[in-house]
Design a protein around this motif. Structure first.
Motif, short mmCIF file in Angstrom:
data_model
loop_
_atom_site.label_atom_id
_atom_site.label_comp_id
_atom_site.label_asym_id
_atom_site.label_seq_id
_atom_site.Cartn_x
_atom_site.Cartn_y
_atom_site.Cartn_z
N SER A 117 -4.19 -1.11 -9.42
CA SER A 117 -5.37 -0.80 -10.27
C SER A 117 -5.89 -1.45 -11.13
N HIS A 150 2.14 3.03 -12.23
CA HIS A 150 1.36 2.04 -11.56
C HIS A 150 2.22 0.96 -10.77
N LYS A 189 2.35 6.25 -7.41
CA LYS A 189 1.05 6.87 -7.96
C LYS A 189 1.48 8.36 -7.97
N GLU A 190 2.23 8.89 -7.24
CA GLU A 190 2.42 10.34 -6.96
C GLU A 190 3.47 10.56 -8.41
N ARG A 243 0.94 -1.10 0.12
CA ARG A 243 -0.02 0.05 0.22
C ARG A 243 0.84 1.20 -0.06
N ARG A 244 2.08 1.20 0.90
CA ARG A 244 2.77 2.46 0.89
C ARG A 244 3.52 2.61 -0.48
N GLU A 286 2.52 1.51 -3.40
CA GLU A 286 1.49 1.98 -4.53
C GLU A 286 1.53 3.60 -4.41
N ALA A 287 1.05 3.97 -3.00
CA ALA A 287 0.74 5.30 -2.81
C ALA A 287 1.74 6.28 -3.42
N ALA A 288 3.11 5.70 -2.96
CA ALA A 288 4.36 6.65 -3.33
C ALA A 288 4.52 6.66 -4.81
N TYR A 322 -10.58 -2.11 4.19
CA TYR A 322 -9.86 -1.17 3.05
C TYR A 322 -10.65 -0.91 1.77
N ASP A 341 -4.85 -1.85 -4.63
CA ASP A 341 -3.78 -1.74 -3.53
C ASP A 341 -3.36 -3.05 -3.45
#
Ligand SMILES: NC(=O)C1=CN([C@@H]2O[C@H](COP(=O)(O)OP(=O)(O)OC[C@H]3O[C@@H](n4cnc5c(N)ncnc54)[C@H](OP(=O)(O)O)[C@@H]3O)[C@@H](O)[C@H]2O)C=CC1
Ligand SMILES: O=C(CO)[C@H](O)[C@H](O)COP(=O)(O)O
Length: 476
Positions: free
Chosen positions: A145, A121, A116-117, A109-110, A112-114, A348, A175
């Motif tokens: 995604s 993907h 994504k910015e 999750r961490r 993917e979030a980083a 989630y 995620d």
């Protein structure tokens, strides 16, 4: 020519996954931190398909068609972050990084979030099947995604195991869903292995059967309801003879089970989600206990029965009773694992389809088993089953098994053979079906010492008794 997909990390899993892609007609860019593994793959297996070997991350990334699809198959944790950090500056928005290792879903999750910015993907994809599965068709549990799956799915589905023509690969959810489901898969794997080990131990102690005879028992079980990969390989392991000593292989192996961490993560996560996965937890703890060699040596003369054989009518039914106890306990392990997936999916917002999850575990993975078809049917018929155990097929199977299950736990207790998996699964089953639990007394105790309040069976609201005064009940 630019490669269709890249694999970096060419130890047993990555090398065989790369070969699987190549054998299925994809051109595969391959890379490993240390060059030797890349060269070995290309020289040994280059004839199997189209490989593009690279010495550096720059060459590797440049050899891929865009949007790039790169599968990372390295040690979970720091090594995965190191590879992501090395590749990210070389990638472009729209590229897809896949982590096929056994990552913790929170790391996924961490990551993917980083990423994504940066417009990249990141898909956490659980892959099971070990070395052979990676080559011949693993079970694949992709997260990430929908957009990344649209690009990756056709490749993954092509290389995945197939059962009745259906690929053991479905987009599990966004995620960390893929890695979460893989983690639970491994938790169930631990439980299943522990239950098989208990079956072996009890039959060996209780009936005095040798390893070869037990191999035949497991082989027989594998033709019925218990038909599964783990039962199949258990027969193989028990049949093995150590060349150096002529003894059964199982007797020359040190009895301390190791673990890489996914079982422990399953239990830690279940505690956080409040899901009672007691059978899986006992399996993790049983491995831990086996590893405490000093404590075991110190305790070996403590009083209690140490085996002994079963005789008479009980001996005649013991093999069948243990088979039924194994089957029933295995149902509990799967029910608990699915409950954990349901809880995480809600927490989630993953919307994991349980029937599809059962479908992808039918082939390719370590826990593949005939009865996954029944699990799939149960969840397809009713997506909001309160517990797998109450689905008609499982309720009936439990009815047929439960008396044998109790006899097995009783026999184990009498012989002093530890069966934490059987016993805790039976306790879970009895706990679930009990109309009223002693939790009421625990609530009373909590209210007594800590004014923690309780709810009543006959009225809404929370209450507290003035225990140190007149012992009158007041609304809280
Ligand atoms: N083995 C199995 O049966 C299964 C494994 N998995 C998972 O798949 C992944 C790969 O497993 P497996 O093939 O067994 O390999 P390992 O887990 O043993 O990892 C070895 C690979 O990681 C690379 N590596 C280690 N540290 C770094 C680093 N800091 N930077 C870059 N690369 C690094 C190694 O490169 P180098 O050669 O240079 O040392 C090598 O390619 C793991 O996450 C594992 O948990 C999943 C299912 C089954
Ligand atoms: O992921 C796997 C299979 O799906 C591995 O086989 C698993 O990591 C083995 O775990 P452990 O070493 O903890 O027994």
């Amino acid at each position: 020519m630019a490669a269709d997909i890249g694999v970096t990390g060419l130890a047993v899993m990555g090398r065989n996954l790369a070969r699987n892609f190549a054998r299925n007609g994809f051109s595969v860019a391959v890379h490993n931190r240390s060059r030797a593994k890349t060269d070995a793959l290309v020289s040994e297996f280059g004839h199997e398909g189209e490989f593009v070997g690279s010495a550096t991350a720059e060459e590797f990334v440049a050899s891929l068609s865009t949007p790039r699809k790169i599968v990372i198959m390295v040690k979970a944790g720091g090594p995965t972050d190191a590879v992501i950090d090395e590749l990210t500056p070389l990638l472009e928005p729209g590229d897809i990084l896949v982590d096929g290792g056994n990552a913790h879903f929170a790391d996924t999750r961490r990551r993917e979030a980083a990423l994504k910015e940066k417009g990249i993907h990141f898909a956490g994809v659980g892959i099971s099947g070990g070395e052979e599965g990676a080559l011949l068709g693993p079970s694949i549990m992709p997260g990430g995604s929908k957009e990344s799956y649209a690009a990756l799915g056709p490749l993954l589905e092509k290389v995945a195991a197939k059962v009745d023509g259906t690929p053991c690969c479905v987009h599990v959810g966004p995620d960390g869903a893929g890695h979460f489901v893989k983690m639970v898969h491994n938790g169930i794997e631990y439980a299943d292995m522990q239950l098989i080990a208990e079956s072996y131990d009890l039959l060996r102690q209780g009936l005095g059967l040798g390893a070869k005879e037990l191999a035949e028992v497991f082989r027989g079980w594998n033709t019925g309801e218990l038909d599964s990969y783990l039962i199949e390989i258990t027969a193989e392991v028990l049949d093995q003879v150590d060349a150096a000593t002529g003894k059964a292989f199982v007797d020359i192996v040190l009895d301390q089970a190791e673990q890489k961490g996914t079982g422990r993560w399953t239990v830690q996560t279940a505690l956080e989600l409040g899901v009672p996965i007691s059978g899986i937890a006992e399996a993790v703890f049983a491995r831990s206990l086996s590893g405490h060699a000093d404590q075991r040596a110190a305790a070996v003369n403590l009083p209690g029965p140490s085996g002994g054989t079963v005789t008479g009518a009980r001996a005649e039914t013991l093999v069948e009773d243990v088979r039924l106890a194994l089957y029933a306990s295995k149902m509990v392990a799967y029910a608990q694992g699915f409950d954990q997936i349901i809880a995480a999916s809600k927490e989630y917002g993953w919307d994991v389809d349980l029937g599809s999850t059962a479908t992808i575990w039918r082939g390719g993975c370590i826990i593949r088993a005939r009865f996954l078809d029944r699990i799939r049917e149960a969840y397809d018929e009713s997506g909001d089953l309160p517990s797998l155990l109450v689905a008609p097929f499982f309720a009936k199977a439990l009815e047929q098994a439960q008396q044998a299950w109790r006899r097995v736990v009783t026999t184990a207790v009498e012989l002093g053979v530890p069966t934490p998996g059987f016993a805790s699964s039976l306790a879970y089953y009895d706990g679930l079906r009990r109309e009223r639990l002693p939790a009421a007394l625990i609530q009373g105790q909590r209210d007594f010492f800590g004014a923690h309040t309780y709810r009543r069976v006959d009225r809404e609201g929370s209450f507290h008794v003035d225990w140190s005064g007149k012992r009158e009940e007041n609304p809280a």
